[in-house]
Design a protein around this motif. Structure first.
Motif, mmCIF file in Angstrom:
data_model
loop_
_atom_site.group_PDB
_atom_site.id
_atom_site.type_symbol
_atom_site.label_atom_id
_atom_site.label_comp_id
_atom_site.label_asym_id
_atom_site.label_seq_id
_atom_site.Cartn_x
_atom_site.Cartn_y
_atom_site.Cartn_z
ATOM 1 N N SER A 1 0.839 -1.198 0.000
ATOM 2 C CA SER A 1 0.000 0.000 0.000
ATOM 3 C C SER A 1 0.875 1.249 0.000
ATOM 4 N N ILE A 2 0.476 2.223 -0.807
ATOM 5 C CA ILE A 2 1.206 3.484 -0.953
ATOM 6 C C ILE A 2 0.201 4.629 -0.896
ATOM 7 N N GLU A 3 0.555 5.691 -0.188
ATOM 8 C CA GLU A 3 -0.374 6.815 0.001
ATOM 9 C C GLU A 3 0.122 8.082 -0.674
ATOM 10 N N ALA A 4 -0.791 8.768 -1.368
ATOM 11 C CA ALA A 4 -0.469 10.051 -1.998
ATOM 12 C C ALA A 4 -1.598 11.042 -1.735
ATOM 13 N N ASP A 5 -1.245 12.223 -1.227
ATOM 14 C CA ASP A 5 -2.208 13.308 -1.043
ATOM 15 C C ASP A 5 -2.237 14.142 -2.321
ATOM 16 N N ILE A 6 -3.433 14.489 -2.791
ATOM 17 C CA ILE A 6 -3.504 15.253 -4.039
ATOM 18 C C ILE A 6 -4.314 16.541 -3.879
ATOM 19 N N PHE A 7 -3.866 17.560 -4.623
ATOM 20 C CA PHE A 7 -4.531 18.860 -4.683
ATOM 21 C C PHE A 7 -4.869 19.138 -6.149
ATOM 22 N N LEU A 8 -6.071 19.612 -6.401
ATOM 23 C CA LEU A 8 -6.459 20.022 -7.752
ATOM 24 C C LEU A 8 -6.243 21.525 -7.884
ATOM 25 N N VAL A 9 -5.322 21.908 -8.786
ATOM 26 C CA VAL A 9 -5.027 23.317 -9.028
ATOM 27 C C VAL A 9 -4.987 23.538 -10.537
ATOM 28 N N ASN A 10 -5.897 24.375 -11.034
ATOM 29 C CA ASN A 10 -5.958 24.680 -12.471
ATOM 30 C C ASN A 10 -6.001 23.410 -13.316
ATOM 31 N N ASP A 11 -6.880 22.488 -12.956
ATOM 32 C CA ASP A 11 -7.126 21.241 -13.705
ATOM 33 C C ASP A 11 -5.960 20.248 -13.647
ATOM 34 N N THR A 12 -4.972 20.487 -12.810
ATOM 35 C CA THR A 12 -3.856 19.551 -12.663
ATOM 36 C C THR A 12 -3.826 19.013 -11.239
ATOM 37 N N LEU A 13 -3.557 17.723 -11.110
ATOM 38 C CA LEU A 13 -3.462 17.096 -9.793
ATOM 39 C C LEU A 13 -2.009 17.111 -9.334
ATOM 40 N N PHE A 14 -1.765 17.816 -8.244
ATOM 41 C CA PHE A 14 -0.431 17.884 -7.661
ATOM 42 C C PHE A 14 -0.376 17.042 -6.393
ATOM 43 N N VAL A 15 0.804 16.521 -6.106
ATOM 44 C CA VAL A 15 1.007 15.707 -4.909
ATOM 45 C C VAL A 15 1.812 16.526 -3.907
ATOM 46 N N ALA A 16 1.234 16.729 -2.716
ATOM 47 C CA ALA A 16 1.901 17.508 -1.672
ATOM 48 C C ALA A 16 1.155 17.314 -0.363
ATOM 49 N N HIS A 17 1.799 17.727 0.733
ATOM 50 C CA HIS A 17 1.146 17.634 2.043
ATOM 51 C C HIS A 17 0.321 18.885 2.338
ATOM 52 N N ASN A 18 0.794 20.025 1.846
ATOM 53 C CA ASN A 18 0.094 21.295 2.010
ATOM 54 C C ASN A 18 0.118 22.056 0.692
ATOM 55 N N LEU A 19 -0.829 22.958 0.541
ATOM 56 C CA LEU A 19 -0.930 23.738 -0.689
ATOM 57 C C LEU A 19 0.367 24.499 -0.965
ATOM 58 N N LYS A 20 1.003 24.997 0.084
ATOM 59 C CA LYS A 20 2.230 25.784 -0.096
ATOM 60 C C LYS A 20 3.413 24.934 -0.567
ATOM 61 N N ASP A 21 3.294 23.616 -0.429
ATOM 62 C CA ASP A 21 4.390 22.717 -0.816
ATOM 63 C C ASP A 21 4.327 22.288 -2.286
ATOM 64 N N ILE A 22 3.314 22.715 -3.006
ATOM 65 C CA ILE A 22 3.142 22.285 -4.394
ATOM 66 C C ILE A 22 4.292 22.799 -5.269
ATOM 67 N N LYS A 23 4.821 21.877 -6.095
ATOM 68 C CA LYS A 23 5.863 22.229 -7.056
ATOM 69 C C LYS A 23 5.419 21.760 -8.437
ATOM 70 N N PRO A 24 5.736 22.543 -9.481
ATOM 71 C CA PRO A 24 5.211 22.247 -10.825
ATOM 72 C C PRO A 24 5.482 20.833 -11.311
ATOM 73 N N GLN A 25 6.641 20.270 -10.988
ATOM 74 C CA GLN A 25 7.005 18.961 -11.515
ATOM 75 C C GLN A 25 6.441 17.803 -10.699
ATOM 76 N N ARG A 26 5.853 18.097 -9.543
ATOM 77 C CA ARG A 26 5.388 17.029 -8.649
ATOM 78 C C ARG A 26 3.888 16.809 -8.828
ATOM 79 N N THR A 27 3.531 16.252 -9.967
ATOM 80 C CA THR A 27 2.128 15.951 -10.248
ATOM 81 C C THR A 27 1.831 14.485 -9.945
#
Length: 260
Positions: free
Chosen positions: A52-78
């Motif tokens: 089992s593997i866990e990934a948190d995702i945020f939807l920003v401008n139609d792209t799913l990013f993987v991060a723990h918090n919104l401020k941690d989002i980086k363009p290449q980490r989708t």
């Protein structure tokens, strides 16, 4: 002396009985918590053959990013870059199976961190072209957690999307068919820090929850557990189906070398 001997024998038999009742664990029962925070997302847990593997995702401008918090989002980490593409690559290498052994599945726990409905819709869009790889027909089971829809809406979603349930909730049989896992926070039952034995009253609460979930035919994950060998052994003795860890390599080594 005779009473002491009888007591000793009965104690040994009791310990042996408990040991025999504990199922054998492997890395198939290990869960990489917040896997994306590792230096090598997906790869570390995959190389250990975690189940089992866990990934948190945020939807920003139609792209799913993987991060723990919104401020941690980086363009290449989708989500596509860190998880979907590596999964597709491994499946191609292994003849359509996630692992070389065709009977070893992978649970991908996807935690929705932004508004549930649009985030889940975006997730389904990226998974849909590859749905044959995902359960119920494929070897990767996608379980959605976080801001999940109300259970009354489960039947609106395709059969390759499962949901993370809660032990305190009551589900109809139809809703239960869409539950892929049942999870709860460790702090709901105990403040134990992983040192020494778990308090008996806490153990009984956790054991009852696990037994109740197993009676429903579902698997259990407890998050935010202490993360050391003593805690892993305790969770295994209780029958938790996925051992939660941030120490992927250490737990992998332990499960391969610990006496069964």
């Amino acid at each position: 002396m005779k009473k002491i001997a009888i007591y000793f024998i009965s104690t040994v038999l009791s310990v042996q009985s408990i040991a025999q009742s504990v199922k054998s664990y492997s890395t198939a029962q290990a869960h990489s918590h917040n896997d994306y925070e590792r230096a090598r997302p997906f790869d570390d847990a995959y190389e250990q053959q975690f189940g089992s593997i866990e990934a948190d995702i945020f939807l920003v401008n139609d792209t799913l990013f993987v991060a723990h918090n919104l401020k941690d989002i980086k363009p290449q980490r989708t989500f596509t870059t860190l998880y979907l593409l590596p999964i597709l690559q491994k499946a191609e290498q292994n003849g359509g199976h996630i692992y070389p052994q065709d009977n070893v599945p992978l649970q991908l726990l996807v935690d929705l961190k932004t508004e549930g409905e649009p985030t889940l819709a975006a997730l389904m869009r990226v998974l849909e072209p590859h749905r044959k790889l995902f359960a119920p027909t494929g070897s990767v089971k996608v379980v959605v957690s976080g801001d999940v829809p109300d259970a009354s809406q489960f039947e609106r979603y395709p059969d390759f999307i499962y949901f993370d349930g809660r032990p305190e909730n009551v589900y109809t049989p139809a809703q239960m068919a869409h539950i892929g896992l049942i999870s709860q926070a460790f702090q709901k039952y105990s403040k134990w820090n992983g040192e020494g034995p778990l308090l008996e009253k806490d153990r009984k609460k956790i054991q009852k929850m696990i037994n109740d979930v197993h009676d429903l035919g579902k698997k259990v994950r407890i998050w935010a557990t202490p993360d050391n060998i003593n805690a892993w052994k305790t969770m295994m003795a209780l029958g938790v189906d996925y051992i939660n860890t941030d120490k992927v390599r250490e737990l992998g080594d332990y499960l391969r070398t610990a006496p069964r």
